[in-house]
Design a protein around this motif. Structure first.
Motif, PDB file in Angstrom:
ATOM      1  N   GLY A 179      59.403  30.765  17.948  1.00 37.82           N
ATOM      2  CA  GLY A 179      59.461  31.565  16.729  1.00 37.82           C
ATOM      3  C   GLY A 179      58.715  32.876  16.915  1.00 37.82           C
ATOM      4  O   GLY A 179      58.423  33.295  18.038  1.00 37.82           O
ATOM      5  N   TRP A 180      58.395  33.521  15.805  1.00 38.62           N
ATOM      6  CA  TRP A 180      57.711  34.812  15.833  1.00 38.62           C
ATOM      7  C   TRP A 180      56.228  34.611  16.055  1.00 38.62           C
ATOM      8  O   TRP A 180      55.575  33.867  15.315  1.00 38.62           O
ATOM      9  N   LEU A 181      55.678  35.261  17.093  1.00 37.27           N
ATOM     10  CA  LEU A 181      54.262  35.143  17.438  1.00 37.27           C
ATOM     11  C   LEU A 181      53.631  36.530  17.523  1.00 37.27           C
ATOM     12  O   LEU A 181      54.267  37.487  17.981  1.00 37.27           O
ATOM     13  N   LEU A 182      52.378  36.601  17.095  1.00 38.18           N
ATOM     14  CA  LEU A 182      51.648  37.869  17.148  1.00 38.18           C
ATOM     15  C   LEU A 182      51.318  38.195  18.592  1.00 38.18           C
ATOM     16  O   LEU A 182      50.639  37.427  19.271  1.00 38.18           O
ATOM     17  N   TYR A 183      51.780  39.356  19.054  1.00 34.64           N
ATOM     18  CA  TYR A 183      51.604  39.775  20.440  1.00 34.64           C
ATOM     19  C   TYR A 183      50.462  40.774  20.593  1.00 34.64           C
ATOM     20  O   TYR A 183      49.710  40.735  21.565  1.00 34.64           O
ATOM     21  N   ALA A 218      57.605  37.965  10.251  1.00 35.86           N
ATOM     22  CA  ALA A 218      56.364  38.577  10.729  1.00 35.86           C
ATOM     23  C   ALA A 218      55.365  38.726   9.587  1.00 35.86           C
ATOM     24  O   ALA A 218      54.168  38.440   9.752  1.00 35.86           O
ATOM     25  N   VAL A 219      55.821  39.151   8.429  1.00 31.20           N
ATOM     26  CA  VAL A 219      54.938  39.278   7.263  1.00 31.20           C
ATOM     27  C   VAL A 219      54.357  37.916   6.901  1.00 31.20           C
ATOM     28  O   VAL A 219      53.149  37.785   6.652  1.00 31.20           O
ATOM     29  N   GLU A 220      55.197  36.899   6.883  1.00 32.11           N
ATOM     30  CA  GLU A 220      54.716  35.542   6.580  1.00 32.11           C
ATOM     31  C   GLU A 220      53.642  35.107   7.579  1.00 32.11           C
ATOM     32  O   GLU A 220      52.600  34.575   7.199  1.00 32.11           O
ATOM     33  N   GLY A 221      53.868  35.344   8.862  1.00 33.20           N
ATOM     34  CA  GLY A 221      52.880  35.000   9.878  1.00 33.20           C
ATOM     35  C   GLY A 221      51.595  35.781   9.702  1.00 33.20           C
ATOM     36  O   GLY A 221      50.489  35.230   9.819  1.00 33.20           O
ATOM     37  N   GLU A 222      51.717  37.064   9.412  1.00 31.36           N
ATOM     38  CA  GLU A 222      50.528  37.907   9.228  1.00 31.36           C
ATOM     39  C   GLU A 222      49.704  37.427   8.043  1.00 31.36           C
ATOM     40  O   GLU A 222      48.471  37.334   8.114  1.00 31.36           O
TER      41      GLU A 222
END
Length: 127
Positions: free
Chosen positions: A108-112, A11-15
């Protein structure tokens, strides 16, 4: 300090990718990070949905705030498929407290969900 869980690290990487001006200017890159049900309450108080935020950020005449600097980023895995991040950003003297929910999907991890609240000074902020 303990290492974040793999979910929090993702999540940090995506942010951090979303704070990159190159990513913010690319509809494809934004779409790859935003959940289909994405919603945001921006610094103006406006409610954004996935398609409208992508269109606004990538429009030829979109404001380009420059690089956003993140600080005090913290994350907590709330469930196997849900991570909550909080952090502050600064760009050209404008600062905001931010809160994000990231969901694990087949992609994968997506911002919701994301919310940003501008602030001038925060005497109660943890250092």
């Amino acid at each position: 300090m303990t290492e974040p869980s793999p979910a929090v690290a993702a999540a940090v990487e995506g942010e951090l990718r979303l704070l990159d001006p190159v990513v913010r200017a690319s509809a494809d890159m934004l779409a790859s990070l935003l959940h289909p049900g994405f919603r945001e309450i921006g610094t103006s108080g406006r409610l954004w949905e996935r398609d409208t935020i992508i269109a606004m950020l990538t429009a030829p005449d979109a404001p380009r705030p420059g690089p956003l600097t993140a600080s005090r980023m913290r994350g907590e895995q709330l469930a196997a498929d849900l991570v909550h991040l909080t952090f502050d950003t600064e760009s050209k003297g404008l600062r905001s407290h931010r809160s994000s929910l990231w969901r694990l999907t087949g992609s994968g991890w997506l911002l919701y969900f994301h919310q940003a609240t501008p602030f001038v000074d925060d005497p109660f902020a943890e250092v």
